[in-house]
Design a protein around this motif. Structure first.
Motif, mmCIF file in Angstrom:
data_model
loop_
_atom_site.group_PDB
_atom_site.id
_atom_site.type_symbol
_atom_site.label_atom_id
_atom_site.label_comp_id
_atom_site.label_asym_id
_atom_site.label_seq_id
_atom_site.Cartn_x
_atom_site.Cartn_y
_atom_site.Cartn_z
ATOM 1 N N ALA A 269 0.808 -1.215 0.000
ATOM 2 C CA ALA A 269 0.000 0.000 0.000
ATOM 3 C C ALA A 269 0.846 1.273 0.000
ATOM 4 N N ARG A 270 2.015 1.246 0.653
ATOM 5 C CA ARG A 270 2.842 2.457 0.727
ATOM 6 C C ARG A 270 3.480 2.816 -0.607
ATOM 7 N N PHE A 271 3.795 1.801 -1.398
ATOM 8 C CA PHE A 271 4.344 2.037 -2.731
ATOM 9 C C PHE A 271 3.853 0.912 -3.636
ATOM 10 N N PRO A 272 2.603 1.002 -4.110
ATOM 11 C CA PRO A 272 2.038 -0.105 -4.890
ATOM 12 C C PRO A 272 2.870 -0.411 -6.130
ATOM 13 N N ALA A 273 3.259 -1.667 -6.275
ATOM 14 C CA ALA A 273 4.117 -2.078 -7.382
ATOM 15 C C ALA A 273 3.514 -3.194 -8.216
ATOM 16 N N VAL A 274 2.551 -3.936 -7.651
ATOM 17 C CA VAL A 274 1.894 -5.014 -8.386
ATOM 18 C C VAL A 274 0.409 -5.008 -8.044
ATOM 19 N N PRO B 108 -8.418 4.679 -1.422
ATOM 20 C CA PRO B 108 -7.308 5.118 -0.561
ATOM 21 C C PRO B 108 -6.915 4.049 0.460
ATOM 22 N N ALA B 109 -5.681 4.161 0.924
ATOM 23 C CA ALA B 109 -5.140 3.186 1.871
ATOM 24 C C ALA B 109 -5.912 3.193 3.179
ATOM 25 N N SER C 254 -4.377 -1.483 6.270
ATOM 26 C CA SER C 254 -3.841 -2.704 5.685
ATOM 27 C C SER C 254 -2.619 -2.401 4.833
ATOM 28 N N ASP C 255 -1.885 -3.457 4.471
ATOM 29 C CA ASP C 255 -0.767 -3.301 3.545
ATOM 30 C C ASP C 255 -1.214 -3.484 2.094
ATOM 31 N N HIS C 256 -2.524 -3.627 1.867
ATOM 32 C CA HIS C 256 -3.104 -3.686 0.529
ATOM 33 C C HIS C 256 -4.035 -2.492 0.335
ATOM 34 N N LEU C 257 -4.191 -2.040 -0.900
ATOM 35 C CA LEU C 257 -5.210 -1.055 -1.232
ATOM 36 C C LEU C 257 -6.510 -1.777 -1.592
ATOM 37 N N PRO C 258 -7.664 -1.228 -1.234
ATOM 38 C CA PRO C 258 -8.927 -1.813 -1.683
ATOM 39 C C PRO C 258 -9.112 -1.573 -3.179
ATOM 40 N N VAL C 259 -9.840 -2.475 -3.841
ATOM 41 C CA VAL C 259 -10.152 -2.316 -5.256
ATOM 42 C C VAL C 259 -11.679 -2.263 -5.409
ATOM 43 N N ALA C 260 -12.136 -1.481 -6.402
ATOM 44 C CA ALA C 260 -13.569 -1.294 -6.614
ATOM 45 C C ALA C 260 -13.877 -1.358 -8.105
ATOM 46 N N ALA C 261 -15.117 -1.716 -8.404
ATOM 47 C CA ALA C 261 -15.580 -1.719 -9.798
ATOM 48 C C ALA C 261 -17.073 -1.456 -9.814
ATOM 49 N N ARG C 262 -17.501 -0.797 -10.859
ATOM 50 C CA ARG C 262 -18.926 -0.578 -11.106
ATOM 51 C C ARG C 262 -19.325 -1.491 -12.265
ATOM 52 N N ILE C 263 -20.287 -2.367 -12.038
ATOM 53 C CA ILE C 263 -20.683 -3.329 -13.063
ATOM 54 C C ILE C 263 -22.139 -3.130 -13.438
#
Length: 344
Positions: free
Chosen positions: A305-310, A329-330, A333-342
């Protein structure tokens, strides 16, 4: 009569000198090593799926595949410094291959519309403030929210923080789904196999065994099948190299479950512990498509999360249309959340 500027004369002179230098025989003999490295870079990207995988090195390469593009400016600088015409010409290969693989991610493919917002987040077993994470995720406006890496201690805090916005939820082991819409037919998907890592698990791994579930969300457009998964961790091990056995076993099990599922509309939310370029996910990507690839803007990197690389946190769909995809936004956690509109 027109009068040319000194700048135009200067550019013409420089171009003339460059062409004159390129025409010299010695220019075409310089930099054979640079030329070979440049061609090798292009071939690595072009043939990555066909390369052998000793010690997981092929899988590791595929997880950092976009970053191989950074080799192009380095090799270009070397070619110009050596004044090597073959090395400059050889750059056509890696540039063309990289653009064919990732050029589409450089444009914004999102569009307005959509019927449902889905969010997935590995909340982190060591998250210091689950309540704050729950508030941030509620504020995202998600209709369906998947959480991974839940711990027995933190789960009640997420249940409390999300209860008002999400009246329906299910938790199976380390994964859970919260929804504004009714849920039914929830069952566990067995993807676990720690193998040789069992004796050396970290704190984050010392969690309830189940790491995947399948459930049905009742929508105004009909049933939507939702999978939530957290595939096994990967490790760089001194003796075995890039250890992915647990993850790969889970990926195959998940791919089989998707292949056997007759549902017309399917969404997979989760932390797959690998990018979709990784050959391990062929069984999944053959049946689902990435919301980020179809409707995102950029690479959508999520970890760390601090420097997303993958991008190892994914939203994949079948039978519904992604309208937009983005990272949130962070949190703690050490991961960022992901979102999608379907949409349907």
């Amino acid at each position: 009569m027109t009068r040319e500027t000194p700048g135009a004369d200067g550019w013409r002179a420089r171009l003339h000198r460059a062409l004159h230098a390129a025409a010299r025989p010695e220019t075409w003999k310089r930099g054979p090593v640079l030329t070979a490295l440049t061609l090798l870079l292009g071939l690595l990207m072009l043939l990555h799926a066909s390369l052998p995988d000793p010690g997981g090195l092929g899988s590791l390469l595929e997880n950092v595949l976009p970053w191989l593009g950074l080799g192009v400016p380095v090799l270009l600088a070397g070619a110009l410094w050596r004044r090597s015409a073959p090395a400059v010409l050889a750059l056509v290969l890696p540039v063309t291959v990289w653009l064919s693989l990732f050029g589409g991610l450089l444009t914004d493919k999102s569009r307005p519309g959509g019927d449902l917002t889905v969010v997935s987040h590995n909340v982190g077993a060591g998250n210091p403030d689950p309540a704050a994470t729950a508030r941030a995720l509620t504020a995202s406006g998600a209709d369906v929210l998947a959480l991974e890496e839940l711990t027995p201690k933190a789960t009640p805090r997420y249940e409390k923080g999300l209860a008002t916005a999400y009246p329906h939820h299910v938790v199976r082991g380390t994964v859970g789904l919260w929804s504004r819409l009714p849920l039914s037919d929830t069952r566990m998907i067995d993807i676990m196999d720690f193998g040789p890592l069992a004796a050396t698990k970290t704190t984050a791994d010392k969690l309830p065994a189940n790491r995947a579930l399948r459930t049905t969300v009742t929508t105004g457009h009909g049933p939507l099948t939702v999978y939530v998964a957290h595939l096994g961790s990967v490790r760089l091990m001194p003796r075995t190299g890039f250890w992915t056995d647990s993850r790969d076993i889970g990926a195959r099990a998940l791919g089989k479950a998707l292949a056997d599922d007759p549902s017309k509309r399917v969404v997979l939310l989760g932390d797959l512990n690998g990018t979709l370029d990784d050959r391990a996910f062929a069984g999944i990507t053959a049946r689902l498509r990435s919301a980020q690839d179809a409707a995102g803007d950029g690479f959508g990197f999520t970890w760390p999360a601090r420097f997303p690389a993958v991008r190892i946190d994914q939203i994949l769909v079948r039978g519904v249309t992604p309208h937009s995809s983005w990272t949130l936004p962070a949190t703690g956690s050490d991961h960022l959340p992901v979102a999608a509109r379907i949409g349907w």
